[in-house]
Design a protein around this motif. Structure first.
Motif, short mmCIF file in Angstrom:
data_model
loop_
_atom_site.label_atom_id
_atom_site.label_comp_id
_atom_site.label_asym_id
_atom_site.label_seq_id
_atom_site.Cartn_x
_atom_site.Cartn_y
_atom_site.Cartn_z
N SER A 33 83.23 31.76 46.04
CA SER A 33 84.82 31.72 46.15
C SER A 33 85.33 30.48 45.64
O SER A 33 86.57 30.66 45.35
CB SER A 33 85.07 31.55 47.82
OG SER A 33 84.75 30.49 48.53
N ASP A 34 84.80 29.32 45.36
CA ASP A 34 85.28 28.21 44.82
C ASP A 34 85.31 28.18 43.28
O ASP A 34 86.06 27.35 42.57
CB ASP A 34 85.09 26.81 45.50
CG ASP A 34 83.67 26.73 44.85
OD1 ASP A 34 82.65 27.60 44.40
OD2 ASP A 34 82.93 25.43 45.23
N GLY B 35 78.76 17.43 47.63
CA GLY B 35 78.87 17.33 48.98
C GLY B 35 79.15 18.50 49.96
O GLY B 35 79.57 18.39 50.85
N ARG B 36 79.23 19.79 49.00
CA ARG B 36 79.67 20.92 49.68
C ARG B 36 78.55 21.43 50.82
O ARG B 36 77.39 21.41 50.47
CB ARG B 36 80.06 22.08 48.95
CG ARG B 36 80.79 23.16 49.49
CD ARG B 36 81.67 23.96 48.81
NE ARG B 36 80.95 24.92 47.84
CZ ARG B 36 81.20 25.95 47.82
NH1 ARG B 36 82.01 26.50 48.66
NH2 ARG B 36 80.33 26.81 47.07
N LEU B 37 78.94 21.63 52.33
CA LEU B 37 78.05 22.28 52.99
C LEU B 37 77.90 23.64 53.06
O LEU B 37 78.84 24.36 52.23
CB LEU B 37 78.66 22.05 54.57
CG LEU B 37 78.48 20.73 55.09
CD1 LEU B 37 79.18 19.66 54.50
CD2 LEU B 37 78.76 20.64 56.73
N GLU B 62 84.88 17.36 61.90
CA GLU B 62 86.07 17.04 61.00
C GLU B 62 86.82 15.94 61.62
O GLU B 62 87.37 15.11 61.12
CB GLU B 62 86.85 18.36 60.83
CG GLU B 62 87.91 18.18 59.65
CD GLU B 62 88.73 19.41 59.45
OE1 GLU B 62 88.61 20.36 60.46
OE2 GLU B 62 89.36 19.48 58.54
N ALA B 63 87.16 16.28 63.10
CA ALA B 63 87.73 15.29 63.91
C ALA B 63 87.34 13.83 63.73
O ALA B 63 87.85 12.92 63.82
CB ALA B 63 87.70 15.79 65.37
N GLU B 64 85.86 13.73 63.83
CA GLU B 64 85.08 12.38 63.60
C GLU B 64 85.32 11.66 62.08
O GLU B 64 85.00 10.69 61.74
CB GLU B 64 83.68 12.53 63.64
CG GLU B 64 83.47 12.82 65.16
CD GLU B 64 81.92 12.83 65.46
OE1 GLU B 64 81.13 12.24 64.78
OE2 GLU B 64 81.36 13.46 66.65
N ILE B 67 83.48 15.16 57.80
CA ILE B 67 83.40 16.25 56.77
C ILE B 67 84.97 16.79 56.67
O ILE B 67 85.84 15.84 57.61
CB ILE B 67 82.81 17.36 57.37
CG1 ILE B 67 83.21 17.98 58.67
CG2 ILE B 67 81.20 17.21 57.60
CD1 ILE B 67 82.74 19.06 59.02
N TRP B 68 85.27 17.29 55.56
CA TRP B 68 86.64 17.53 55.49
C TRP B 68 86.69 19.21 54.90
O TRP B 68 85.60 19.66 54.20
CB TRP B 68 87.76 16.82 54.72
CG TRP B 68 86.89 16.65 53.42
CD1 TRP B 68 85.91 16.11 52.81
CD2 TRP B 68 87.60 17.46 52.29
NE1 TRP B 68 85.85 16.12 51.43
CE2 TRP B 68 86.88 16.89 51.01
CE3 TRP B 68 88.83 18.10 51.72
CZ2 TRP B 68 86.92 17.28 49.75
CZ3 TRP B 68 89.01 18.50 50.60
CH2 TRP B 68 88.34 18.08 49.57
N ARG B 69 87.91 19.86 55.18
CA ARG B 69 87.95 21.38 54.62
C ARG B 69 88.82 21.37 53.76
O ARG B 69 90.08 20.79 53.88
CB ARG B 69 88.28 22.33 55.86
CG ARG B 69 86.96 22.43 56.92
CD ARG B 69 87.36 22.80 58.20
NE ARG B 69 86.32 23.40 59.09
CZ ARG B 69 86.30 23.49 60.16
NH1 ARG B 69 87.10 23.05 60.77
NH2 ARG B 69 85.34 24.26 60.94
N ARG B 70 88.54 22.24 52.75
CA ARG B 70 89.65 22.57 51.56
C ARG B 70 89.87 23.88 51.77
O ARG B 70 88.94 24.58 51.46
CB ARG B 70 89.14 22.06 50.29
CG ARG B 70 90.01 22.14 49.22
CD ARG B 70 89.47 21.73 47.99
NE ARG B 70 90.56 21.23 47.18
CZ ARG B 70 90.52 20.32 46.44
NH1 ARG B 70 89.37 19.55 46.22
NH2 ARG B 70 91.45 19.94 45.56
N GLN B 71 90.96 24.40 51.97
CA GLN B 71 91.47 25.65 51.98
C GLN B 71 90.94 26.39 50.88
O GLN B 71 90.98 26.43 49.71
CB GLN B 71 93.11 25.84 51.82
CG GLN B 71 93.63 27.10 52.16
CD GLN B 71 93.55 27.37 53.57
OE1 GLN B 71 93.54 26.40 54.52
NE2 GLN B 71 93.24 28.53 54.02
N GLY B 72 90.09 27.68 51.23
CA GLY B 72 89.65 28.59 50.08
C GLY B 72 88.25 27.72 49.50
O GLY B 72 87.69 28.51 48.59
N LYS B 73 88.06 26.63 49.64
CA LYS B 73 87.07 26.05 48.88
C LYS B 73 85.70 25.69 49.60
O LYS B 73 84.50 25.59 49.16
CB LYS B 73 87.57 24.42 48.32
CG LYS B 73 88.69 24.86 47.51
CD LYS B 73 88.33 25.38 45.94
CE LYS B 73 89.71 25.50 45.17
NZ LYS B 73 89.54 26.08 44.01
N GLY B 74 85.69 25.52 50.81
CA GLY B 74 84.70 25.07 51.50
C GLY B 74 84.72 24.00 52.53
O GLY B 74 85.98 23.34 52.51
#
Lengths: 237, 237
Positions: A33-34, B35-37, B62-64, B67-74
């Protein structure tokens, strides 16, 4: 179908085969999807080809604008994301209409000054045309659009990449937000006539290559917009 | 070792197991170079757990800030990239030292004006401390650093997010470039004493909450820097 395509005479058969195969992977969207393509190593193994051929094919597809590479991240289908848009999206939630207007007041007079010092005769003709279109617009919405185009043109003619980027950033945040500003500021025939006269004054100063006067006229114009914005926000509360 | 960790009493055993497992995947860096999960679906399958547990574990990580999320990317390990840095990197090649200085002249007087209108007593104390450190610095390099910190502090105190972003953008481009500017402008004892006096004047105007005077003093200071930059560039050609 791949085999039917005329071969690029400069490429070896393997290079050509690899190019068409990767082109097909990209165009058919057989990607996560990316949009990330497999690594060079994976592509080489999958296509039974050398890494040099794969790299050459990727170079070619990048030159065609079909893929782009991100340092350390890989190769992706499509166009690279616009970092100005990403930055605008990141900070938009911290910006309100009044602080966006304050930022315009900080940079647009300076842009008008630079514009006056750098505008060619053709530039001035273009600015006058945009002011005319703003004036002739049938409704407030199209007046708003032509008005925006006029301010953007001044920022572009100013000829400083960093300042144009700062302008674009402010513009993106304003446009991306669903601020009631636009609707509430609703240009009446009176305010429209007033803004038109102010635009005229800015362009006349630019035409006279008088940077200080252009900055002053731009400041006056934005201060009028600022006042009207404040009033329309007070009316709502 | 995972089993040895004290369990969060608010979590079910499955949620806890999933959280520790994903934490381990991230901390051991068993991830591709970007670094993508793996996707939620993949993680759920791999760990033999429900997607709700996986999602909850990802929320927690993510709260810690792991990790971080990118809309539509993972979902990615680490911190999200700084879009201001990315934008600076994109435009840096179109910017030269003179146009960066021109951009500073466009925005920093306006920032000094806002700063004067918004500075608290504490802010002024901090500015005076930074000016003192610039003055006391043993060599030109550290004077340069404290000087930069002083200008950044003024931009921050100005309190407009868009303008701070514009300032940061200019700063990133200047710092990222290997411009001879720094070395060639080499602060002599004379120029350093002069810049110190100019900083003093800016801060005094801010302290007096006189925005127009602060803007004027900042403009004078930057025009001096601009002149010295131009001279040092002429010497090189």
């Amino acid at each position: 179908m791949i085999q039917d395509r005329p071969k690029d005479t400069q490429e070896t058969p393997e290079a050509d085969r690899v190019l068409q195969a990767i082109r097909q992977i990209v165009s058919e969207g057989r990607l996560p999807s990316d949009g990330r393509l497999p690594t060079e190593r994976h592509l080489a193994a999958e296509l039974g080809a050398g890494r040099a051929s794969v790299r050459r094919a990727l170079d070619r597809l990048e030159a065609e604008g079909l893929i782009w590479r991100r340092q350390g991240k890989g190769t992706f289908a499509g166009q690279p994301p616009d970092p100005t848009e990403e930055l605008a999206a990141q900070i938009a939630s911290d910006v309100d209409p009044l602080s966006a207007m304050e930022a315009r007041l900080c940079i647009e007079p300076a842009l008008a000054d630079l514009c006056a010092r750098r505008a060619t005769g053709e530039d001035v003709v273009r600015l006058r045309k945009l002011a005319e279109r703003t004036h002739d617009a049938d409704d407030s919405d199209s007046a708003e659009l032509w008005d925006g185009a006029l301010h953007r043109a001044i920022a572009r003619i100013a000829g400083n990449r960093l300042m144009l980027t700062a302008f674009t950033l402010i513009d993106e945040v304003r446009m991306g937000e669903d601020w009631q500003e636009k609707r509430h500021r609703a240009r009446t025939p009176q305010t429209r006539a007033f803004y038109d006269a102010q635009h005229q004054k800015i362009i006349d100063a630019i035409d006279a290559r008088d940077g200080a006067a252009a900055a002053r006229a731009m400041r006056e114009h934005l201060e009028t917009l600022f006042d009207n914005l404040r009033k329309s926000m007070e009316r709502r509360t």
